[in-house]
Enzyme design. Structure first.
Site, mmCIF file in Angstrom:
data_model
loop_
_atom_site.group_PDB
_atom_site.id
_atom_site.type_symbol
_atom_site.label_atom_id
_atom_site.label_comp_id
_atom_site.label_asym_id
_atom_site.label_seq_id
_atom_site.Cartn_x
_atom_site.Cartn_y
_atom_site.Cartn_z
ATOM 1 N N LYS A 1 -0.299 -1.711 13.744
ATOM 2 C CA LYS A 1 1.097 -2.021 14.044
ATOM 3 C C LYS A 1 1.260 -3.380 14.717
ATOM 4 O O LYS A 1 2.292 -4.030 14.546
ATOM 5 C CB LYS A 1 1.710 -0.931 14.931
ATOM 6 C CG LYS A 1 1.931 0.379 14.198
ATOM 7 C CD LYS A 1 2.889 1.265 14.970
ATOM 8 C CE LYS A 1 3.134 2.563 14.214
ATOM 9 N NZ LYS A 1 4.036 3.460 14.945
ATOM 10 N N LYS B 1 0.764 5.018 0.870
ATOM 11 C CA LYS B 1 1.525 6.141 1.432
ATOM 12 C C LYS B 1 3.022 5.915 1.255
ATOM 13 O O LYS B 1 3.485 4.783 1.343
ATOM 14 C CB LYS B 1 1.235 6.251 2.939
ATOM 15 C CG LYS B 1 0.378 7.444 3.303
ATOM 16 C CD LYS B 1 0.114 7.492 4.785
ATOM 17 C CE LYS B 1 1.126 8.346 5.513
ATOM 18 N NZ LYS B 1 0.745 8.618 6.908
ATOM 19 N N LYS C 1 8.689 4.554 5.142
ATOM 20 C CA LYS C 1 10.089 4.233 5.426
ATOM 21 C C LYS C 1 10.364 2.749 5.272
ATOM 22 O O LYS C 1 11.506 2.342 5.102
ATOM 23 C CB LYS C 1 10.451 4.673 6.851
ATOM 24 C CG LYS C 1 9.675 3.938 7.930
ATOM 25 C CD LYS C 1 10.231 4.247 9.308
ATOM 26 C CE LYS C 1 9.689 3.303 10.360
ATOM 27 N NZ LYS C 1 8.259 3.403 10.595
#
Ligand code: TRP
Length: 332
Positions: free
Chosen positions: A111, A194, A197
């Protein structure tokens, strides 16, 4: 009864992966466990969130849980920031966990990206807050996806070190509950990534608020390969898109992939997709409809979260008091 704690971040675009990988499983747990489900808004702000979006997304996660069948009367549903004990215990854990432990967390590395110097301190300390979420209620079991296993290990290390340092048996050692096969939902446009969002292509994901038309369109446009479906799971090797669609079919119909492939052995994707589309619409569209209905009544949703927070506080208060006493914080 054993206690479950789980959390979902209100960062928008709840999708089929969140539903099949997390929320749906919680519905099944509510009979057997004392369940606390938390919308972790304090975790969300470790990355920038527009305040208006954060409020909306917090309500939306709550609405998704309720629309999926989590009963807000039998369980506790609330947003993290309404119970200050999370922040208080997280601070104590900041002083228990070691820098070396956090340096090993792979999610922080992902991240934070290349510019690690510019990541928030909160993003770095994120796993300590997650440990506080769980241990503030002495939860014994935590349903999580694969990607959160390392954070759960850290939670166990923190509980053990706290107990050792202070010579107490205060915190339980939590157990992960990892759910079955088709919980890894991949992008509809690239079976090796994956479902996410933040994928720029909306066609890559089915969101929980998509209506019947949108669901059908996204399945129709999902990437496939030229071969017909195989009759057994081994035939899915090297065919990530086929594997993903078969996995979604199986998960939505509560069947095994082997069972689904047995039925569609040699079928063209056109027929398979028509049936998958009907199945997905039947399962998901009513949830989306109910979410929209709930989102139109913000007072109701907000009231549930506030009532849930009060119940959470009642459980947390004596545990936090015990912790503070053990640490040596003077107070009533
Ligand atoms: N880190 C989890 C995620 O991103 C969310 C989370 C926060 C959580 N606190 C938790 C999950 C406690 C389980 C238990 O998915």
């Amino acid at each position: 009864m054993n206690r479950i704690f789980s959390g979902v971040q209100p960062t928008g675009n709840l999708h089929l992966g969140n539903y099949l990988g997390a929320i749906r499983n919680w519905v099944a747990l509510q009979g057997d466990f004392d369940c606390i489900f938390c919308v972790v808004d304090m975790h969300a702000i470790t990355l920038w969130q527009d305040p208006k979006d954060l409020v909306h997304n917090t309500r939306e996660v709550a609405a998704a849980m309720i629309a999926s069948g989590v009963d807000p009367e039998r369980n506790i549903i609330f947003n993290q920031s309404q119970v200050s004990g999370h922040a208080e215990l997280a601070w104590i854990f900041n002083c228990v966990a070691r820098v070396g432990w956090l340096n090993r967390m792979t999610q922080f590395k992902e991240k934070a990206g290349k510019n690690r110097e510019n990541a928030s301190v909160g993003l770095y300390a994120y796993p300590n807050l997650m440990a506080a979420d769980i241990l503030l209620y002495k939860a014994t079991h935590v349903p999580v996806g694969e990607d959160q296993k390392q954070h759960l290990e850290l939670t166990r290390d923190i509980a053990i070190k706290f107990n050792n340092d202070f010579g107490v048996e205060l915190f339980p050692v939590v157990e992960p509950l990892i759910f079955g096969a088709a919980t890894r939902v991949m992008s509809l446009k690239d079976g090796s990534k994956k479902m996410s969002k933040s994928d720029p292509s909306e066609l890559s994901r089915i969101t929980m608020t998509d209506d019947a038309d949108a669901i059908a369109k996204k399945i129709r446009k999902a990437r496939t390969d030229p071969d017909p479906l195989p009759g057994i799971p081994d035939g899915l090797d090297g065919r990530p898109e086929a594997a993903n669609l078969a996995g979604i079919f199986a998960a939505l119909s509560d069947r095994t992939v082997a069972d689904v492939l047995g039925e569609y052995d040699g079928a063209p994707f056109s027929r398979f997709k028509t049936d998958l589309s009907d199945l997905a619409v039947a399962k998901l569209a009513p949830i989306g409809d109910e979410m929209r209905r709930l989102m139109a009544d913000t007072a109701y949703v907000d009231g549930l979260l506030t009532a849930g927070a009060a119940k959470a506080r009642d459980i947390a208060a004596p545990i936090l008091a015990e912790v503070k006493k053990v640490v040596g914080f003077l107070g009533a």
